[in-house]
Motif scaffolding. Structure first.
Motif, mmCIF file in Angstrom:
data_model
loop_
_atom_site.group_PDB
_atom_site.id
_atom_site.type_symbol
_atom_site.label_atom_id
_atom_site.label_comp_id
_atom_site.label_asym_id
_atom_site.label_seq_id
_atom_site.Cartn_x
_atom_site.Cartn_y
_atom_site.Cartn_z
ATOM 1 N N MET A 362 0.824 -1.205 0.000
ATOM 2 C CA MET A 362 0.000 0.000 0.000
ATOM 3 C C MET A 362 0.854 1.249 0.000
ATOM 4 O O MET A 362 1.905 1.287 0.650
ATOM 5 C CB MET A 362 -0.921 0.030 1.224
ATOM 6 C CG MET A 362 -1.938 -1.083 1.251
ATOM 7 S SD MET A 362 -3.101 -0.904 2.607
ATOM 8 C CE MET A 362 -4.159 -2.307 2.283
ATOM 9 N N ILE A 363 0.361 2.252 -0.710
ATOM 10 C CA ILE A 363 0.960 3.580 -0.645
ATOM 11 C C ILE A 363 -0.167 4.596 -0.570
ATOM 12 O O ILE A 363 -1.301 4.329 -0.979
ATOM 13 C CB ILE A 363 1.864 3.878 -1.866
ATOM 14 C CG1 ILE A 363 1.078 3.720 -3.178
ATOM 15 C CG2 ILE A 363 3.100 3.007 -1.861
ATOM 16 C CD1 ILE A 363 1.858 4.169 -4.399
ATOM 17 N N ILE A 382 -3.646 0.271 -3.551
ATOM 18 C CA ILE A 382 -3.457 -1.084 -3.041
ATOM 19 C C ILE A 382 -2.978 -2.008 -4.152
ATOM 20 O O ILE A 382 -3.508 -1.990 -5.266
ATOM 21 C CB ILE A 382 -4.771 -1.628 -2.444
ATOM 22 C CG1 ILE A 382 -5.315 -0.666 -1.383
ATOM 23 C CG2 ILE A 382 -4.558 -3.017 -1.842
ATOM 24 C CD1 ILE A 382 -6.717 -1.002 -0.915
ATOM 25 N N LYS A 383 -2.008 -2.844 -3.819
ATOM 26 C CA LYS A 383 -1.445 -3.792 -4.773
ATOM 27 C C LYS A 383 -1.329 -5.155 -4.116
ATOM 28 O O LYS A 383 -1.087 -5.260 -2.911
ATOM 29 C CB LYS A 383 -0.064 -3.300 -5.223
ATOM 30 C CG LYS A 383 0.665 -4.174 -6.240
ATOM 31 C CD LYS A 383 2.013 -3.550 -6.576
ATOM 32 C CE LYS A 383 2.814 -4.373 -7.536
ATOM 33 N NZ LYS A 383 4.149 -3.778 -7.820
ATOM 34 N N HIS A 399 -8.765 2.135 -17.230
ATOM 35 C CA HIS A 399 -7.757 3.186 -17.419
ATOM 36 C C HIS A 399 -7.661 4.105 -16.204
ATOM 37 O O HIS A 399 -6.563 4.540 -15.835
ATOM 38 C CB HIS A 399 -8.100 4.006 -18.663
ATOM 39 C CG HIS A 399 -7.157 5.143 -18.910
ATOM 40 N ND1 HIS A 399 -5.845 4.955 -19.342
ATOM 41 C CD2 HIS A 399 -7.319 6.497 -18.775
ATOM 42 C CE1 HIS A 399 -5.257 6.132 -19.465
ATOM 43 N NE2 HIS A 399 -6.121 7.074 -19.121
ATOM 44 N N THR A 400 -8.797 4.399 -15.579
ATOM 45 C CA THR A 400 -8.812 5.377 -14.487
ATOM 46 C C THR A 400 -8.633 4.764 -13.101
ATOM 47 O O THR A 400 -8.331 5.476 -12.150
ATOM 48 C CB THR A 400 -10.129 6.167 -14.495
ATOM 49 O OG1 THR A 400 -11.235 5.248 -14.371
ATOM 50 C CG2 THR A 400 -10.277 6.952 -15.796
ATOM 51 N N SER A 401 -8.809 3.445 -12.971
ATOM 52 C CA SER A 401 -8.847 2.822 -11.640
ATOM 53 C C SER A 401 -7.533 2.198 -11.204
ATOM 54 O O SER A 401 -7.416 1.755 -10.057
ATOM 55 C CB SER A 401 -9.947 1.751 -11.600
ATOM 56 O OG SER A 401 -11.202 2.313 -11.874
ATOM 57 N N PHE A 402 -6.548 2.135 -12.095
ATOM 58 C CA PHE A 402 -5.284 1.491 -11.763
ATOM 59 C C PHE A 402 -4.114 2.411 -12.101
ATOM 60 O O PHE A 402 -4.158 3.168 -13.062
ATOM 61 C CB PHE A 402 -5.148 0.168 -12.526
ATOM 62 C CG PHE A 402 -6.219 -0.838 -12.200
ATOM 63 C CD1 PHE A 402 -6.062 -1.738 -11.165
ATOM 64 C CD2 PHE A 402 -7.404 -0.873 -12.933
ATOM 65 C CE1 PHE A 402 -7.048 -2.653 -10.865
ATOM 66 C CE2 PHE A 402 -8.398 -1.788 -12.647
ATOM 67 C CZ PHE A 402 -8.226 -2.681 -11.606
ATOM 68 N N LEU A 403 -3.059 2.329 -11.278
ATOM 69 C CA LEU A 403 -1.865 3.149 -11.477
ATOM 70 C C LEU A 403 -0.632 2.321 -11.131
ATOM 71 O O LEU A 403 -0.446 1.931 -9.975
ATOM 72 C CB LEU A 403 -1.913 4.411 -10.595
ATOM 73 C CG LEU A 403 -0.680 5.321 -10.647
ATOM 74 C CD1 LEU A 403 -0.569 5.986 -12.026
ATOM 75 C CD2 LEU A 403 -0.740 6.379 -9.549
ATOM 76 N N ASN A 404 0.165 2.032 -12.135
ATOM 77 C CA ASN A 404 1.428 1.302 -11.928
ATOM 78 C C ASN A 404 1.242 0.010 -11.136
ATOM 79 O O ASN A 404 2.028 -0.313 -10.240
ATOM 80 C CB ASN A 404 2.446 2.205 -11.219
ATOM 81 C CG ASN A 404 2.778 3.447 -12.031
ATOM 82 O OD1 ASN A 404 2.766 3.426 -13.260
ATOM 83 N ND2 ASN A 404 3.045 4.544 -11.336
#
Length: 530
Positions: A362-363, A382-383, A399-404
């Motif tokens: 988590m970040i 959360i990952k 596209h909008t709900s995930f980042l890296n």
């Protein structure tokens, strides 16, 4: 279990080593260890692990051979908590079909959209919800489902529905490869555009969530849980049912929550593990039957979805002296738990939702998606293997709900120097009063400690001067009266003046979704007292 790193869904993830290869393999592993142990109990029916494997395989074979269900086909379930629901989960897992659990409380239009958007091939329905399906079929000619199955007493009267019993005939499964990365379920969650989003959960995610619970809660084959929350929600399905399958424990299933029955079954079935929203515990302990019993077998109590007052925590510790209390936080997109409070923690951490699950990462980021320092508030990302891969046929949401490789939770949170996570608010529930940011949970936590308040929820409502002002909706304890001005004064003793509710409304109960979470959008329209 050892934790290693692997790549799944183009993400490098922390995973448990030597895990089951798919969900059905997880069931088979428990059946091998304890074949005659009770797996599911509902009313007079008691299925052992061996019986459960046999029945699930029969259903899987009939789905393949008679219904022509292939790997990747979607199977919709409009079912309440039942043996059939549980068996279908594993029958579909065996042949790589994707389960679409439907919220039985939704309206026909919403259900029709989910069935069509998922492209479901079969629909299983309880006779209790048959009228909804009939209305859908009458109103929507584009609702194309190849087979309708009916579960319940009306089966013989409906010739246009297939009886569930035909799937319990002898049939051999054609073995196929089901990978842990294959989809297991599509669960629909609310969308920002107004249309629900179908979160695609994998075998990998459900298995890791089950092991996460096992690891933190220290559950085992002697653990017995009572499921009263809906199985179409991740708490009931994964937090309780699949978790029990993982450890070889027992799931006692209620069709729906009823306080008197819940208390009786907790005692009679020697339940050891309870998992509910705080409201259920409050209702349970307020019932006249509750104090007539003792609960020495209960050794684990989990809760989440809403703040828990210190008074409720105190009562739980008093009446369940042998139980550890675990606050838990998660979402459909995290396949249930993202954080769980450990068994032992410092009293200063009581407001935390716990530590990230063993394979979770988590970040917290600011509005520029830059990492925040410990203690700073930002959006929680959360990952982990338990996070869903994507939303079904929804490129915009993907596209909008995930980042890296991280999922954007939409929750405002902070992480302290010890790694404990604190949920501050939903981004959409943040109240902006004349430029001053107010976290609704902060005000709710104060209200929950008022001696006459049973439940409380805080929202922001439009104001011509400040843009938004604070509104509190309160449920009083039984036989208690609440003075609104006294409540405001109580909040003012603990918080800054601009955080004190300008509007207050007293209600008999708070509106909730089937998972027990408060529907804050509905609270904004309740008339208030200034």
């Amino acid at each position: 279990m050892n934790i290693i790193k692997e790549t799944h869904f183009n993400r490098e993830l922390k995973v448990f080593e030597n895990r089951p290869e798919n969900l059905f393999a997880m069931l088979e592993a428990s059946a091998k260890k304890c074949p005659d142990h009770e797996a599911i109990v509902r009313n007079e029916v008691r299925l052992t692990y061996k019986e459960m494997v046999d029945k699930a395989e029969k259903i899987a074979g009939n789905l393949q051979n008679s219904m022509c269900v292939q790997k990747g086909d979607r199977i919709a379930l409009l079912l309440g908590n039942s043996i059939e629901f549980c068996l279908l989960i594993f029958a579909c897992a065996k042949i790589g079909a994707i389960v679409v659990p439907l919220n039985t409380r939704l309206r026909e239009k919403e259900l029709s959209y989910m069935i069509k958007q998922s492209g479901s091939k079969l629909l299983f329905v309880d006779d209790e919800f048959l009228e909804k399906v009939e209305n859908m079929r009458d109103e929507d000619s584009s609702l194309e489902v190849q087979y309708f199955f009916l579960v319940g007493d009306q089966t013989a009267k409906r010739k246009d529905y297939l009886p569930f019993e035909i799937l319990d005939q002898p049939s051999t499964v054609v073995e196929i490869n089901v990978s842990e990365d294959d989809p297991l379920f599509i669960m629909y969650t609310s969308g920002t555009t107004g249309l629900p989003k179908g979160a695609v959960g994998s075998h990998l995610g459900a298995i890791h969530s089950s092991i996460n619970y096992q690891s933190v809660l220290q559950s085992n084959h002697e653990t017995r849980t009572l499921i009263a929350v809906p199985l179409f929600h991740v708490t009931g399905l994964i937090g309780q049912f699949l978790h029990m399958i993982r450890v070889g424990g027992t799931s006692v299933i209620m069709t729906r929550y009823k306080t008197e029955e819940y208390i009786r079954l907790t005692v009679e079935e020697e339940i050891t593990f309870l998992f509910n929203v705080p409201t259920i515990y409050i209702m349970m302990m307020a019932h006249a039957d509750f104090s007539l019993n003792s609960y020495p077998k209960v050794n684990c109590i989990a809760y989440g979805g809403a703040p828990m007052s210190t008074e409720t925590i105190y009562k739980l510790k008093k009446y369940f002296p042998n139980a550890y209390l675990h606050n838990a936080y998660g979402a459909t997109e995290t396949s249930s738990p993202a954080t769980i409070m450990p068994q032992v923690y410092d009293a200063a951490k009581v407001d935390s939702v716990g530590l990230p699950v063993p394979v979770g990462e988590m970040i917290v980021v600011n509005e520029l998606d830059e990492p925040c320092l410990p203690g700073e508030v930002g959006e929680l990302l959360i990952k982990g293997p338990m996070v869903v891969e994507s939303y079904w046929n929804n490129e915009t949401a993907n596209h909008t709900s995930f980042l890296n490789g991280y999922w954007r939770s939409g929750d405002l949170a902070k992480i302290d120097g010890d790694g404990f996570v604190y949920i501050v608010d939903r981004k959409k529930d943040l109240i902006n009063r004349g430029g001053e940011k107010i976290f609704s949970i902060e005000v709710e936590n104060v209200l929950y400690n008022h001696p006459q308040v049973l439940e409380a929820a805080v929202v922001g409502v439009p104001d011509p001067v400040f843009g938004e002002i604070v509104k509190a909706v309160i449920v009083a304890k039984a036989d208690e009266s609440i003075d609104i001005e006294e409540v405001r004064a109580f909040v003012a003793q603990h918080l800054a003046n601009y955080k004190v509710p300008k509007l207050v409304e007293l209600v008999s109960e708070l509106p909730r979704n089937p998972a027990g979470k408060i529907l804050k959008t509905a609270l904004k329209n309740i008339p208030s007292v200034k």
